[in-house]
Design a protein around this motif. Structure first.
Motif, short mmCIF file in Angstrom:
data_model
loop_
_atom_site.label_atom_id
_atom_site.label_comp_id
_atom_site.label_asym_id
_atom_site.label_seq_id
_atom_site.Cartn_x
_atom_site.Cartn_y
_atom_site.Cartn_z
N THR A 106 0.86 -1.19 0.00
CA THR A 106 0.00 0.00 0.00
C THR A 106 0.89 1.23 0.00
O THR A 106 2.08 1.14 -0.28
N ASP A 112 0.86 -5.05 2.32
CA ASP A 112 -0.59 -5.13 2.49
C ASP A 112 -0.95 -6.48 3.11
O ASP A 112 -1.39 -7.40 2.44
N GLU A 114 -3.31 -7.14 5.10
CA GLU A 114 -4.75 -7.38 5.12
C GLU A 114 -5.18 -8.16 3.87
O GLU A 114 -5.95 -9.11 3.95
N ALA A 115 -4.63 -7.76 2.70
CA ALA A 115 -4.98 -8.45 1.46
C ALA A 115 -4.52 -9.91 1.51
O ALA A 115 -5.23 -10.81 1.07
N ARG A 117 -4.10 -11.74 4.20
CA ARG A 117 -4.96 -12.47 5.14
C ARG A 117 -6.25 -12.88 4.43
O ARG A 117 -6.71 -14.01 4.56
N GLN A 118 -6.80 -11.94 3.67
CA GLN A 118 -8.04 -12.21 2.98
C GLN A 118 -7.88 -13.34 1.96
O GLN A 118 -8.73 -14.22 1.85
N ASP A 134 -2.89 -15.38 10.91
CA ASP A 134 -1.92 -14.66 11.74
C ASP A 134 -1.07 -15.58 12.60
O ASP A 134 -0.21 -15.12 13.34
#
Lengths: 504, 421
Positions: A106, A112, A114-115, A117-118, A134
């Motif tokens: 980012t 990133d 979060e991406a 993890r998704q 995590d």
């Protein structure tokens, strides 16, 4: 995507690891590649995955010739691999491992996470995995780590998936679950190459089978072929899959282990309150998935472990707290699980390796000097007796095959006067011929009235050798059962469950 | 087979008595020295320099009273630490820090008895001596995190010091001197990286050889060339002190942290950037993956050799800045063997700081403090023999690394060359 290998040849110096190997993996099919250890399966896959460069031959995807200069190219072309030794970084989280190599960032170059993890959650939910993105990979059980490897490949839209000996580290239950996952992947149109030497698994999932031996394709088989037929193709001659052994002639209690507990440096009990007895002339096998305390148990018996409590006694003599030298002199023979690391000195000759644990006195050392003549005679004789195939007793141990190396270790230990024989993973990574030999010698040792402790994570071996089976799970003995216990029960016990009716 | 149970694993706690025993020894030392061997009446601590905007009053601590108070406090903490260990817990870090702080108060009061100690001066010197250690430690961290053990920090510092002095003198610009120091450190790294990454030579041996090589080369050139032409080659302009408005007026820390030269401000930025980038960016993730499991990095398409090579080069450039501080920041001219083992103390800071930029910076500050304490005490004339005081920074280093670190784990693949077949 269809994958085709044409005449792949890979040489390492004198050795031709792959000799004009060709095979085709089609979408929606599981193609099993079977062969003994050292037949060249892993080399072939490393060529396919771009880790090695082939000397000859070509790789085609959907009939287009590919040039892979590294794994990055292979992955970009849609090939994913689940490695035998997981290619995961233990101190990274699942998400970090999955994103490594194709990271999204980012603002300000920040990862990133979060991406990633998704992505992990998306792929997991498609296959019904329950994985915390995590969690640190090093904290996960091996079965889950393998799923992280699968997620890693699928996250990059792999169309061809290679599984390199995926079941070696799994419990029977985890293996069954993996088979289900493989079938699921196949049905979704992925081409799968499944590398293994376990025939039961091949027959369960394979649609096509290619057998290789000594770097060459020796033939193709149908999934309906019997175990014996496949084994003969792999080895190149008739093999005996069963160990020939008569009923045990049991003597008095010899090795008595009571409430043995071994702590690791962090205070974890890696062997936890373990008690068992081995009688003279009996083989007790410790079964269990690797890493459940078997290594530490054998180390404790040999005096190699620290923080040991409880008691180990051999013919009434206590072994806890004694030095390794003392324990060897007490008549304990030991085949360590990692022969190249702990069993042999690779740069020493066969003869030198044969006297490694007898450097303290007669007959090999007198007044501090090696008795080379005695050693030469001894080494010549024992190498013949134990069928060590080499150029001669002055060959370096590291130049021999795994099977011959293991025979040296076996020869060294069994040529002493033993009161107890401990063999950890005695046939790991060796050829079928040597396996037969090792098993025969272990049974002979038993028949001469010596108590034998075998540690093995191969259920076939355990069932074949044992007079009684002790199953270990997370440092404890789940139960000690007779050798004729059904495999399904043993499998459950390896996962830590104590079936009713089994004395814990 | 219907009923099943699952055995429970239990963790048995191993008790560690290291901390309480160390505490106990220091408490006895403090009792003997601060109380029994106490000679003076009181010690004067000055907290402000004359140029400060806000003047804090000086504090007079009675020598015997402080000694008794500190010893009692240390004794209480020792008891508490035994209590923690007995319950299987380790002593918390705040307690170790507080123990160190109070011991230091007791020690300064005793050593400076009947004299006066300027606290900002003590801390200013600490920062000054720590700068090269911090840059060296950052170089060490980057290099080891990518899997190459960097014993050559000492050589990188020395090369940076030598080249920056010469270039700054010749060009008249300390900025060019700084850049040339980075280049010099990088050149040392190139040798280290080439031999360890490409030719798979043992990294420790290459590092040691590089240190000896740079030491010999700079000493030779110094005595043959520099010392004969000092005015032309070895009188570099130094960086000017820059006072940061407002911040430099904060009592105690203002003069210590914000009336410094460009190199010190650069240090703040680089520590922050490395700490962030190592754990939050693509560069850091890849760098750490190569240092932990190069084969895994290779299988996801990361070029292990190039990653190692260029990051070791970067580590050398950062260590080179530390070298420039010797000549352009503090001393003002190159002298033979002027780094005097700072590279090795930086290496200790890497380990004591557990390969973490912030922790290693704090470790470097601790070692810098120990060195400066020796300077300050020898000036005010303490009762401690000067030979003993010279040992202090090294004694602190040994205790810190051996005693309090315990089992630390570095990057798994550090020191291991990576080959494919």
């Amino acid at each position: 995507m269809k994958l085709e290998l044409r005449n792949i040849t890979k040489r390492f110096g004198q050795l031709t690891a792959n000799d004009h190997i060709s095979l085709v993996a089609k979408p929606g099919k599981i193609h099993a590649l079977v062969g003994e250890n050292g037949a060249g399966k892993s080399t072939l896959m490393n060529v396919l995955f771009g880790l090695y460069q082939a000397d000859e031959g070509e790789i085609l995807l959907d009939d287009v010739v590919q040039q892979f200069s590294g794994p990055g190219d292979a992955m970009a072309a849609g090939i994913g691999m689940v490695h035998q030794h997981f290619m995961l970084i233990p101190v990274f989280t699942v998400a970090e491992n999955v994103m490594l190599g194709h990271e999204q960032t980012t603002r300000g170059g920040r990862l990133d996470i979060e991406a990633a993890r998704q992505l992990v959650l998306d792929v997991s939910s498609r296959f019904g995995f329950d994985i915390d993105p995590d969690a640190l990979v090093g904290d996960l059980p091996v079965g889950v780590q393998q799923r992280v490897e699968i997620i890693k490949a699928l996250a990059r839209d792999a169309q061809v998936l290679i599984f390199d000996e995926p079941t070696a580290v799994l419990t029977p239950q985890e293996t069954d679950e993996l088979m289900v996952i493989m079938k699921q992947l196949r049905d979704s149109g992925t081409a799968i190459i499944f590398i293994t030497h376990k025939l039961r698994e091949v027959r369960e999932v394979a649609d096509e089978i290619t057998v290789i031996r000594l770097g060459k394709v020796v033939g193709e088989a149908s999934p309906t072929a019997t175990n014996t037929e496949l084994a003969e193709m792999m080895v190149g001659r008739a093999v005996q899959l069963k160990v020939d052994k008569g009923p045990a002639k049991l003597g008095a209690d010899a090795l008595v282990v009571e409430s043995l507990t071994v702590l690791d440096p962090t205070g974890m009990a890696v062997v936890n309150d373990v008690s068992f007895t081995i009688r003279a002339g009996e083989i007790v096998c410790i079964a269990g998935v690797q890493g459940n305390g078997q290594t530490e148990l054998t180390e404790a018996i040999m005096g190699l472990a620290h923080h040991v409590s409880g008691s180990i006694s051999l013919d009434g003599e206590s072994l806890v707290g004694k030095s390794v030298r003392h324990i060897l002199d007490a008549g304990v023979g030991f085949v360590p699980e990692d022969r190249t690391e702990d069993g042999l000195v690779g740069s020493f000759t066969i003869a030198e390796n044969l006297m490694l644990d007898r450097s303290h006195g007669a007959p090999f050392v007198r007044a501090g000097a090696l008795q080379l003549k005695t050693l030469t005679e001894f080494a010549t004789e024992t190498s013949k007796e134990f069928d060590v195939r080499s150029q001669g007793i002055t060959s370096k141990a590291s130049q021999l095959s795994g099977g011959n190396q293991q025979k040296i270790v076996l020869a060294r230990e069994l040529s002493r006067d033993l009161k107890l024989f401990v063999a950890a993973q005695p046939t790991r990574g060796i050829d079928v011929g040597s396996i037969e030999f090792v098993h025969k010698r272990i049974v002979q040792t038993r028949d001469s009235g010596i108590p034998v402790l075998v540690v093995s994570s191969e259920l076939d071996e355990v069932v074949a050798l044992a007079d009684r089976i002790a199953v270990m799970y997370r440092g404890r003995i789940v139960g000690i059962v007779p050798a004729d216990t059904p495999r399904a029960v043993l499998g459950l016990m390896m996962a830590g469950e104590v079936p009713a009716g089994v004395a814990a | 087979m219907s009923q099943t149970t699952t055995p429970v694993t239990s963790t048995v706690v191993l008790k560690s008595w290291k901390a309480p025993i160390a505490f106990g020894i220091f408490t006895v030392v403090s009792f003997v020295i601060f109380i029994l061997l106490n000679t003076g009446a009181s010690t004067n601590f000055r907290l402000s320099t004359e140029s400060d905007f806000i003047q804090l009053p000086a504090i007079d601590l009675p020598a015997l009273g402080t000694g008794i108070f500190v010893t009692a406090l240390l004794f209480a903490m020792t008891v508490l630490s035994f209590f923690f260990s007995n319950k299987g817990k380790s002593s918390p870090i705040w307690m170790i820090s507080a123990f160190g702080f109070f011991f230091m108060v007791g020690f300064l009061t005793w050593a400076g008895a009947d004299g006066s100690i300027l606290i900002p001066g003590l801390l200013l010197g600490t920062v000054g001596l720590s700068i090269p250690l911090i840059f060296g430690a950052l170089g060490g961290i980057i290099s080891e995190r990518v899997g190459v053990i960097n014993i050559a920090i000492e050589g990188q510092l020395l090369a940076g010091a030598f080249v920056s002095a010469m270039v700054a003198t010749l060009t008249g610009s300390p900025y060019l001197g700084l850049v040339s120091a980075m280049v010099a450190g990088m050149l040392v790294s190139f040798v280290l990286a080439t031999f360890s990454v490409k030719y798979l030579v043992d990294q420790v041996i290459v590092g040691v050889v590089l240190n000896v090589l740079v030491l010999g080369l700079t000493s030779f050139l110094y005595s043959q060339v520099l010392s004969k032409n000092t005015a032309v080659l070895n009188s570099p302009p130094r960086f000017d002190r820059i006072d940061i408005p407002v911040l430099s007026q904060i009592p105690i820390i203002g003069p210590v942290l914000f009336r410094q030269t460009l190199i010190v401000y650069l240090m703040y930025i680089i520590v922050a950037v490395v700490a962030y980038a190592l754990f939050k960016t693509k560069w850091g993730l890849r760098l750490r993956s190569v240092g932990e499991h190069p084969m895994a990095a290779d299988t996801v398409g990361i070029n292990v050799a190039a990653t190692r090579f260029w990051n070791v080069a970067l580590a050398g450039a950062i260590a080179g800045i530390g070298g420039a501080y010797f000549t352009l920041g503090s001393v003002g001219a190159f002298q033979k063997e002027m780094t005097a083992g700072a590279g090795f103390i930086a290496l200790a800071a890497v380990i004591f700081g557990r390969w973490d930029p912030i922790r290693a910076t704090l470790a470097a500050l601790l070692f810098g403090f120990a060195s400066n304490l020796q300077n300050v005490l020898s000036i005010i004339g303490s009762p401690v023999p000067s030979e003993f005081m010279l040992m202090l920074p090294y004694v602190v280093t040994i205790f810190a690394v051996a005693g309090f670190v315990g089992r630390v784990r570095g990057p798994a693949a550090a020191g291991k060359p990576y080959t494919k077949s």
